[in-house]
Design a protein around this motif. Structure first.
Motif, PDB file in Angstrom:
ATOM      1  N   SER A 226      16.807   2.779   3.253  1.00 21.85           N
ATOM      2  CA  SER A 226      17.405   3.231   1.739  1.00 21.85           C
ATOM      3  C   SER A 226      18.627   3.632   1.894  1.00 21.85           C
ATOM      4  CB  SER A 226      16.532   4.579   1.187  1.00 21.85           C
ATOM      5  OG  SER A 226      15.166   4.234   1.193  1.00 21.85           O
ATOM      6  N   GLY A 227      19.376   2.860   0.897  1.00 25.86           N
ATOM      7  CA  GLY A 227      20.790   3.091   0.666  1.00 25.86           C
ATOM      8  C   GLY A 227      21.675   1.890   1.295  1.00 25.86           C
ATOM      9  N   SER A 228      20.977   1.134   2.032  1.00 25.86           N
ATOM     10  CA  SER A 228      21.567  -0.124   2.564  1.00 25.86           C
ATOM     11  C   SER A 228      21.697  -1.171   1.389  1.00 25.86           C
ATOM     12  CB  SER A 228      20.877  -0.733   3.892  1.00 25.86           C
ATOM     13  OG  SER A 228      19.824  -1.237   3.606  1.00 25.86           O
ATOM     14  N   ALA A 229      22.694  -2.135   1.954  1.00 21.94           N
ATOM     15  CA  ALA A 229      22.761  -3.224   0.895  1.00 21.94           C
ATOM     16  C   ALA A 229      21.714  -3.935   0.574  1.00 21.94           C
ATOM     17  CB  ALA A 229      23.946  -4.090   1.367  1.00 21.94           C
ATOM     18  N   HIS A 230      20.542  -4.239   1.301  1.00 18.73           N
ATOM     19  CA  HIS A 230      19.465  -4.901   1.082  1.00 18.73           C
ATOM     20  C   HIS A 230      18.084  -4.029   1.490  1.00 18.73           C
ATOM     21  CE1 HIS A 230      21.521  -8.859   0.981  1.00 18.73           C
ATOM     22  NE2 HIS A 230      22.369  -8.161   1.756  1.00 18.73           N
ATOM     23  N   ALA A 231      18.211  -2.722   0.826  1.00 18.75           N
ATOM     24  CA  ALA A 231      17.095  -1.927   1.053  1.00 18.75           C
ATOM     25  C   ALA A 231      15.728  -2.415   0.623  1.00 18.75           C
ATOM     26  CB  ALA A 231      17.413  -0.368   0.245  1.00 18.75           C
ATOM     27  N   SER A 232      14.559  -2.210   1.146  1.00 16.91           N
ATOM     28  CA  SER A 232      13.395  -2.782   1.356  1.00 16.91           C
ATOM     29  C   SER A 232      12.172  -2.129   2.032  1.00 16.91           C
ATOM     30  CB  SER A 232      13.469  -3.992   1.309  1.00 16.91           C
ATOM     31  OG  SER A 232      12.193  -4.875   1.194  1.00 16.91           O
ATOM     32  N   LYS A 233      11.210  -1.964   1.603  1.00 14.65           N
ATOM     33  CA  LYS A 233       9.925  -1.378   1.981  1.00 14.65           C
ATOM     34  C   LYS A 233       8.889  -2.133   2.190  1.00 14.65           C
ATOM     35  CE  LYS A 233      12.331   2.609   2.632  1.00 14.65           C
ATOM     36  NZ  LYS A 233      13.490   1.907   2.266  1.00 14.65           N
ATOM     37  N   PRO A 234       8.089  -1.861   3.469  1.00 16.43           N
ATOM     38  CA  PRO A 234       6.871  -2.716   3.448  1.00 16.43           C
ATOM     39  C   PRO A 234       5.766  -2.575   2.525  1.00 16.43           C
ATOM     40  CG  PRO A 234       7.332  -1.561   5.503  1.00 16.43           C
ATOM     41  CD  PRO A 234       8.392  -0.977   4.493  1.00 16.43           C
ATOM     42  N   PRO A 235       4.963  -3.553   2.167  1.00 12.68           N
ATOM     43  CA  PRO A 235       3.933  -3.259   1.211  1.00 12.68           C
ATOM     44  C   PRO A 235       2.992  -2.324   1.582  1.00 12.68           C
ATOM     45  CG  PRO A 235       3.538  -5.407   2.312  1.00 12.68           C
ATOM     46  CD  PRO A 235       5.018  -4.941   2.598  1.00 12.68           C
ATOM     47  N   PHE A 236       2.202  -1.831   0.507  1.00 14.31           N
ATOM     48  CA  PHE A 236       1.114  -0.812   1.030  1.00 14.31           C
ATOM     49  C   PHE A 236      -0.165  -1.215  -0.140  1.00 14.31           C
ATOM     50  CE2 PHE A 236       4.129   1.827  -1.002  1.00 14.31           C
ATOM     51  CZ  PHE A 236       3.300   2.319  -2.171  1.00 14.31           C
ATOM     52  N   THR A 237      -1.290  -0.803   0.400  1.00 17.89           N
ATOM     53  CA  THR A 237      -2.301  -1.075  -0.756  1.00 17.89           C
ATOM     54  C   THR A 237      -3.151   0.518  -1.103  1.00 17.89           C
ATOM     55  OG1 THR A 237      -2.866  -3.085   0.129  1.00 17.89           O
ATOM     56  CG2 THR A 237      -4.753  -2.035  -1.024  1.00 17.89           C
ATOM     57  N   LEU A 238      -3.276   0.531  -2.249  1.00 15.46           N
ATOM     58  CA  LEU A 238      -3.761   1.792  -2.885  1.00 15.46           C
ATOM     59  C   LEU A 238      -5.237   1.622  -3.297  1.00 15.46           C
ATOM     60  CD1 LEU A 238      -0.893   3.690  -4.506  1.00 15.46           C
ATOM     61  CD2 LEU A 238      -1.692   3.766  -2.171  1.00 15.46           C
ATOM     62  N   LEU A 239      -6.134   2.313  -2.980  1.00 10.98           N
ATOM     63  CA  LEU A 239      -7.449   2.462  -3.356  1.00 10.98           C
ATOM     64  C   LEU A 239      -7.573   3.270  -4.707  1.00 10.98           C
ATOM     65  CD1 LEU A 239     -10.064   0.485  -2.618  1.00 10.98           C
ATOM     66  CD2 LEU A 239     -10.884   2.927  -1.743  1.00 10.98           C
ATOM     67  N   VAL A 240      -7.796   2.811  -5.948  1.00  7.00           N
ATOM     68  CA  VAL A 240      -8.248   3.230  -7.211  1.00  7.00           C
ATOM     69  C   VAL A 240      -9.574   3.033  -7.775  1.00  7.00           C
ATOM     70  CG1 VAL A 240      -7.131   3.804  -9.192  1.00  7.00           C
ATOM     71  CG2 VAL A 240      -5.597   2.644  -7.235  1.00  7.00           C
ATOM     72  N   ILE A 241     -10.144   4.248  -8.282  1.00  3.25           N
ATOM     73  CA  ILE A 241     -11.438   3.964  -8.871  1.00  3.25           C
ATOM     74  C   ILE A 241     -11.356   4.447 -10.298  1.00  3.25           C
ATOM     75  CG2 ILE A 241     -12.540   4.579  -6.475  1.00  3.25           C
ATOM     76  CD1 ILE A 241     -13.389   7.426  -7.802  1.00  3.25           C
ATOM     77  N   SER A 242     -12.434   3.974 -11.093  1.00  3.48           N
ATOM     78  CA  SER A 242     -12.504   4.269 -12.624  1.00  3.48           C
ATOM     79  C   SER A 242     -13.861   4.848 -12.535  1.00  3.48           C
ATOM     80  CB  SER A 242     -12.282   3.188 -13.244  1.00  3.48           C
ATOM     81  OG  SER A 242     -13.256   2.330 -13.173  1.00  3.48           O
TER      82      SER A 242
END
Length: 355
Positions: A226-242
């Motif tokens: 974070s804060g760099s010129a090309h800041a990025s983060k790996p993807p992640f998966t969230l489990l959601v229920i209804s």
């Protein structure tokens, strides 16, 4: 993989009713968007490029190691050797740093769109599944790989130069028998491992055979911080229920047992810093990478037993039909909005890595 539950039909009915209220009541008193406590650490496997271990409050634990190897790109096109022929007519010592920065920027620019899905491999080892081609293991691995290859920024970062690339192997080991659906555990651990992954810094031009700096302290993170010129983060998966019109994140085994619908939401980042609105300066903007509907455990159990159509089998029966479109839209909005669940999870996981 339907989780087992020891709740009686009347207890399931009570739990479903509690989760359906306008102000829902979860068994552990969490709010709908609150996650259970977890413990995590990174950089624990010395022979890997990146690694992480994560343990949920229910005792489920996973460890992920990321290895990178240099490979020749089949069918890669060549380019002129004067791509980086610059700055050689002056004082090389004084221009070395600026030339190196220029080379890295040019490398990133030329890498766009050149990454391939086959450069990323995901394997999962789970207790109770001796074969890695078991349907459950393959499905989980495919869902995790789907999010990684959908992140075009990751694929492009694996491009080294004309004719060469990195191939990364993401090896996931589930250390305990899962008490709930293991997808979030595996995904968040993979996220941390990729966040900690570093690759040797290239010192060769893109039209040459790859040559790297042998100083590991000079290695470059796979995902810029974070804060760099090309800041990025790996993807992640969230489990959601209804449950009815209510949505819940990080469902427990009991909550999964009475879910009307289960959804896996995979999010990634846009490769650019954002400093507008309520988002923190340097925090990457989130984007939706994939959305998958998973059959609820209760519905799978009813379909297997053949008792779904009978009305006198208990006090509660699983709902029929698919998810409401409005509920799906609400799930995505809560994850992607500024200050939403996605940003909260990403910031929290980055704190584990920084620590």
């Amino acid at each position: 993989m339907p989780p087992s539950t020891l709740l009686s039909p009347s207890e399931l009915s009570y739990l479903h009713s509690s989760l359906s209220l306008d102000l829902p009541i979860r068994p552990d008193a969490r709010s709908p968007t609150t996650f259970r406590p977890l413990v995590a650490e990174t950089d624990l496997l010395p022979t890997t490029n990146g690694s992480a271990r994560l343990c949920f409050a229910d005792g489920s634990e996973a460890i992920v190691g990321v290895k990178a190897e240099v490979e020749r790109t089949i069918g890669a096109s060549s380019t002129s050797s004067d791509v980086f022929a610059r700055g050689e007519d002056g004082d090389g010592d004084t221009k070395m740093q600026s030339a190196e920065e220029e080379m890295n920027e040019e490398r990133r620019r030329l890498a766009r769109g050149k990454g391939q899905d086959s450069w990323i491999e995901v394997t999962i080892d789970m207790p109770g599944f001796a074969r890695d081609d078991d349907g459950v293991v393959v499905f989980l691995a495919q869902m995790l790989q789907e999010g990684l290859v959908a992140d075009e920024g990751l694929r492009d970062r694996l491009w080294i130069g004309w004719g060469w690339h990195w191939r990364i192997y993401v090896d996931i080991l589930l250390l305990t028998t899962p008490n709930s659906y293991p997808l979030p555990l595996l995904s968040l651990t993979t996220h941390l491992a990729l966040l900690a992954t570093r690759l040797p810094a290239p010192i060769s031009r893109i039209d040459e055979d790859p040559l790297f700096n042998d100083d590991w302290d000079a290695a470059e993170p796979l995902y810029p911080p974070s804060g760099s010129a090309h800041a990025s983060k790996p993807p992640f998966t969230l489990l959601v229920i209804s449950v009815e019109d209510n949505i819940f994140f990080d469902p427990s085994r009991e909550e999964l047992a009475v879910a009307d619908a289960v959804c896996a939401v995979t999010v990634g980042t846009i490769d650019a810093p954002v400093s507008s609105g309520k988002r923190r300066e340097g925090t990457p903007k989130l984007r939706l990478l994939s959305l998958r509907i998973i059959d609820p455990p209760a519905r799978l159990a009813a379909a297997t037993s053949g008792t779904e159509a009978e009305d006198d089998q208990g006090a509660w029966r699983p709902a029929r039909g698919g998810m409401k479109r409005a509920v799906v839209g609400k799930m995505v909005k809560v994850v992607l909005e500024v200050g939403g669940v996605g940003e909260e999870v990403m910031t929290g996981l980055e704190g584990f890595h920084d620590g």
